[in-house]
Design an enzyme around this catalytic site. Structure first.
Site, mmCIF file in Angstrom:
data_model
loop_
_atom_site.group_PDB
_atom_site.id
_atom_site.type_symbol
_atom_site.label_atom_id
_atom_site.label_comp_id
_atom_site.label_asym_id
_atom_site.label_seq_id
_atom_site.Cartn_x
_atom_site.Cartn_y
_atom_site.Cartn_z
ATOM 1 N N GLU A 153 -10.306 12.233 8.120
ATOM 2 C CA GLU A 153 -10.272 13.585 7.562
ATOM 3 C C GLU A 153 -11.636 14.260 7.697
ATOM 4 O O GLU A 153 -11.727 15.408 8.101
ATOM 5 C CB GLU A 153 -9.856 13.519 6.084
ATOM 6 C CG GLU A 153 -8.451 13.021 5.871
ATOM 7 C CD GLU A 153 -8.194 12.591 4.444
ATOM 8 O OE1 GLU A 153 -8.379 11.395 4.138
ATOM 9 O OE2 GLU A 153 -7.833 13.460 3.621
ATOM 10 N N ASP A 198 -8.948 0.244 2.348
ATOM 11 C CA ASP A 198 -7.927 -0.122 3.335
ATOM 12 C C ASP A 198 -8.475 0.208 4.729
ATOM 13 O O ASP A 198 -8.143 1.219 5.324
ATOM 14 C CB ASP A 198 -6.645 0.673 3.024
ATOM 15 C CG ASP A 198 -5.533 0.424 4.029
ATOM 16 O OD1 ASP A 198 -5.564 -0.619 4.695
ATOM 17 O OD2 ASP A 198 -4.643 1.286 4.133
ATOM 18 N N THR A 214 -9.006 -6.131 4.179
ATOM 19 C CA THR A 214 -8.965 -5.146 3.092
ATOM 20 C C THR A 214 -10.000 -5.580 2.067
ATOM 21 O O THR A 214 -10.028 -6.754 1.687
ATOM 22 C CB THR A 214 -7.563 -5.086 2.438
ATOM 23 O OG1 THR A 214 -6.593 -4.777 3.442
ATOM 24 C CG2 THR A 214 -7.508 -4.042 1.329
ATOM 25 N N ASP A 252 0.834 -1.195 0.000
ATOM 26 C CA ASP A 252 0.000 0.000 0.000
ATOM 27 C C ASP A 252 0.872 1.249 0.000
ATOM 28 O O ASP A 252 1.809 1.359 0.789
ATOM 29 C CB ASP A 252 -0.911 -0.004 1.234
ATOM 30 C CG ASP A 252 -2.075 0.968 1.091
ATOM 31 O OD1 ASP A 252 -2.458 1.292 -0.055
ATOM 32 O OD2 ASP A 252 -2.597 1.412 2.130
ATOM 33 N N GLU A 284 -9.269 4.039 -1.949
ATOM 34 C CA GLU A 284 -8.053 3.875 -2.742
ATOM 35 C C GLU A 284 -8.365 3.170 -4.062
ATOM 36 O O GLU A 284 -9.377 2.485 -4.191
ATOM 37 C CB GLU A 284 -7.019 3.010 -1.985
ATOM 38 C CG GLU A 284 -6.716 3.518 -0.583
ATOM 39 C CD GLU A 284 -5.468 2.884 0.023
ATOM 40 O OE1 GLU A 284 -4.661 2.286 -0.724
ATOM 41 O OE2 GLU A 284 -5.315 2.996 1.251
ATOM 42 N N LYS A 342 -4.058 -2.245 10.174
ATOM 43 C CA LYS A 342 -4.423 -2.258 8.761
ATOM 44 C C LYS A 342 -4.636 -3.664 8.210
ATOM 45 O O LYS A 342 -5.253 -3.809 7.162
ATOM 46 C CB LYS A 342 -3.287 -1.615 7.949
ATOM 47 C CG LYS A 342 -3.013 -0.163 8.301
ATOM 48 C CD LYS A 342 -3.769 0.740 7.388
ATOM 49 C CE LYS A 342 -3.330 2.180 7.518
ATOM 50 N NZ LYS A 342 -4.152 3.025 6.633
ATOM 51 N N GLU A 370 -10.516 3.699 3.993
ATOM 52 C CA GLU A 370 -9.660 4.520 3.140
ATOM 53 C C GLU A 370 -10.040 4.255 1.688
ATOM 54 O O GLU A 370 -10.066 3.110 1.238
ATOM 55 C CB GLU A 370 -8.175 4.196 3.369
ATOM 56 C CG GLU A 370 -7.700 4.649 4.747
ATOM 57 C CD GLU A 370 -6.175 4.664 4.897
ATOM 58 O OE1 GLU A 370 -5.502 3.937 4.132
ATOM 59 O OE2 GLU A 370 -5.683 5.401 5.769
ATOM 60 N N HIS A 387 -4.548 13.807 1.209
ATOM 61 C CA HIS A 387 -4.716 12.927 2.372
ATOM 62 C C HIS A 387 -3.487 13.024 3.283
ATOM 63 O O HIS A 387 -3.608 13.194 4.501
ATOM 64 C CB HIS A 387 -4.931 11.488 1.925
ATOM 65 C CG HIS A 387 -4.925 10.481 3.039
ATOM 66 N ND1 HIS A 387 -5.983 10.317 3.904
ATOM 67 C CD2 HIS A 387 -3.972 9.593 3.442
ATOM 68 C CE1 HIS A 387 -5.687 9.371 4.787
ATOM 69 N NE2 HIS A 387 -4.479 8.918 4.527
ATOM 70 N N GLN A 422 -3.463 2.267 15.211
ATOM 71 C CA GLN A 422 -2.430 2.827 14.337
ATOM 72 C C GLN A 422 -1.584 3.858 15.086
ATOM 73 O O GLN A 422 -0.349 3.838 15.026
ATOM 74 C CB GLN A 422 -3.100 3.468 13.109
ATOM 75 C CG GLN A 422 -2.128 3.922 12.026
ATOM 76 C CD GLN A 422 -2.865 4.495 10.804
ATOM 77 O OE1 GLN A 422 -4.102 4.481 10.734
ATOM 78 N NE2 GLN A 422 -2.111 4.998 9.851
ATOM 79 N N ARG A 443 -7.785 3.462 13.656
ATOM 80 C CA ARG A 443 -6.913 4.622 13.877
ATOM 81 C C ARG A 443 -6.298 4.644 15.262
ATOM 82 O O ARG A 443 -5.201 5.183 15.441
ATOM 83 C CB ARG A 443 -7.714 5.913 13.654
ATOM 84 C CG ARG A 443 -8.303 6.064 12.264
ATOM 85 C CD ARG A 443 -7.231 6.135 11.206
ATOM 86 N NE ARG A 443 -7.806 6.369 9.881
ATOM 87 C CZ ARG A 443 -7.128 6.176 8.748
ATOM 88 N NH1 ARG A 443 -5.873 5.756 8.768
ATOM 89 N NH2 ARG A 443 -7.715 6.406 7.587
HETATM 90 MN MN MN Z 1 -4.013 2.951 2.914
#
Ligand code: MN
Length: 433
Positions: free
Chosen positions: A380, A239, A263, A133, A207, A259, A205, A140, A246, A243
């Site tokens: 975000e 993804d 997925t 990834d 992507e 993560k 996420e 972002h 993380q 948080r």
């Molecule tokens: Mn990602």
């Protein structure tokens, strides 16, 4: 033929005798994505999406409808062998499929191999050897960086190195497979020590996924000018991210359990060939940014390496579904906000001699626009949880709750061409076990 040039398969005037293909949001005859499908009680076969149907490519190969040299690759139980074909052979196959689905004279021979998509199950299209990834969505990176380092959101390497980390291939699932809220270590802000508990900050996420085609031998880099030949196609990729895990675990080696628990990808491989009309120039770097190093710089890539794709994320909650409310759009925006092109991330990945193999999957990283309307994650949209969103039911969300269902979608479009879609990339959040 170059990877950005079109042929008769992209002709906007071309139509299919499969009536549902005309004006289909995702799968008109100009798309023809590959996937792996099964019907109840049958083995998985390679198929091609056309309108509301799936063409059984394996059965077509058995019936002598595809070029003999490509028939074996069409009969496999995964797309890896098709992905490994040189670009020119994949173009030959695409032309053959486009011809059989557009020529009414072929209908009697081909129609027996069509199945209603609604009666089919889609699987992971390839055996994914490795998953990496990246982090090419510069807005972002700015938005997330600003939450931690308001004065200096981007680290000094960002404009020189396409940042990435090695992900986990075993937990990638196709659209429709629910994800279980993960448990893990997190340290509440006021606490002295971490706890082990379900994540309280589950995020998505937005992507794009990049499927690797022909690989490279260990020790042999892929030059930037040849990188496009190594891309078989594209998908959507969510993804999922915890948080709180993380923030606690990522230093100094980067994402790990935050993560790799799940997925989600869209199961149709929109081929590099299908994307030819939707290639566009990479936006110039802002004044004052450094030029990319020579091993990442190629004039054709800069002129054609970006993707004319519009991305969208929608949510439904359990309450919304109970009230019969339609999905609520969380964001929408163009994929043009990638600081590095897909060719650059492929060339960079192999630049040290790392070998990529057919069916490997690369994620671009979260793609956000500068404006809030196009933010590609809740981290975000809710400003790190400080500004919850209000949904049509009056419910609020900083992060995802159990029962929430997310759908990513994408449409590629360009003037003078029939738009094509990627199909859904969806999953519902189940409670922690
Ligand atoms: Mn990602």
């Amino acid at each position: 033929m170059s990877w950005w040039q079109t042929d008769e398969t992209h002709d906007p005037a071309r139509t299919s005798w499969v009536n549902s293909a005309q004006g289909h949001r995702d799968f008109p005859i100009q798309n023809l994505p590959f996937g792996l499908f099964s019907r109840e009680g049958t083995a998985a076969h390679i198929g091609v999406a056309i309108g509301d149907s799936i063409l059984d490519l394996s059965a077509c190969a058995d019936a002598g409808l595809v070029p003999e040299t490509l028939a074996d690759a069409c009969r496999q139980d995964a797309l890896n062998a098709l992905m490994a074909l040189p670009g020119q052979e994949r173009v030959t196959l695409r032309r053959a499929i486009s011809a059989m689905l557009s020529d009414p004279a072929k209908r009697p021979e081909v129609e027996p191999h069509l199945h209603a998509a609604s009666a089919c199950t889609l699987h992971l299209p390839a055996r994914i050897g490795d998953y990496t990834d990246f982090y090419v969505g510069i807005h972002h990176a700015n938005n997330i960086g600003r939450q931690f380092r308001p004065d200096n959101p981007l680290l000094p390497n960002y404009k020189f190195v396409p940042i990435g980390y090695h992900g986990r291939a075993s937990s990638i699932r196709p659209s429709g497979v629910p994800l279980v809220r993960p448990r893990g270590q997190r340290k509440p802000p006021e606490a002295d020590a971490p706890i082990f508990a379900p994540t309280a900050r589950l995020d998505y996420e937005l992507e794009l996924g990049v499927w690797i085609g022909p690989g490279n031998a260990l020790g042999t880099p892929i030059p930037i000018g040849e990188a496009a030949e190594h891309i078989a196609g594209f998908c959507l990729l969510n993804d999922w991210s915890a948080r709180d895990f993380q923030a606690w675990e990522y230093q100094p080696l980067g994402p790990f359990l935050a993560k790799n628990f799940h997925t989600t990808i869209s199961p149709w491989v929109v081929t590099a060939e299908a994307m030819a009309p939707f290639r566009k120039a990479q936006p110039p770097r802002p004044e004052g940014d450094p030029a990319s190093l020579p091993y990442l710089t190629d004039p054709d890539d800069q002129a054609h390496g970006a993707l004319g794709v519009t991305l969208e994320v929608t949510i439904t909650t359990a309450a919304m579904r109970a009230q019969g409310l339609p999905p609520h759009r969380l964001s929408s925006g163009p994929a043009s906000n990638m600081y590095w092109t897909v060719n650059q991330i492929v060339a960079h990945h192999a630049s040290n001699g790392c070998n990529l193999t057919p069916g490997d999957l690369l994620g671009t990283g979260t793609i956000s626009t500068p404006e809030r309307e196009g933010f590609g994650s809740l981290m975000e949209l809710s400003s790190g949880g400080k500004a919850p969103l209000t949904l049509p039911t009056g419910e609020t969300r900083s992060f995802l709750e159990d029962g929430d269902a997310l759908t990513l979608s994408a449409i590629a479009s360009a003037d003078g061409h029939v738009p094509i879609g990627f199909g859904p990339c969806s999953a519902i959040v189940l409670p922690a076990r």
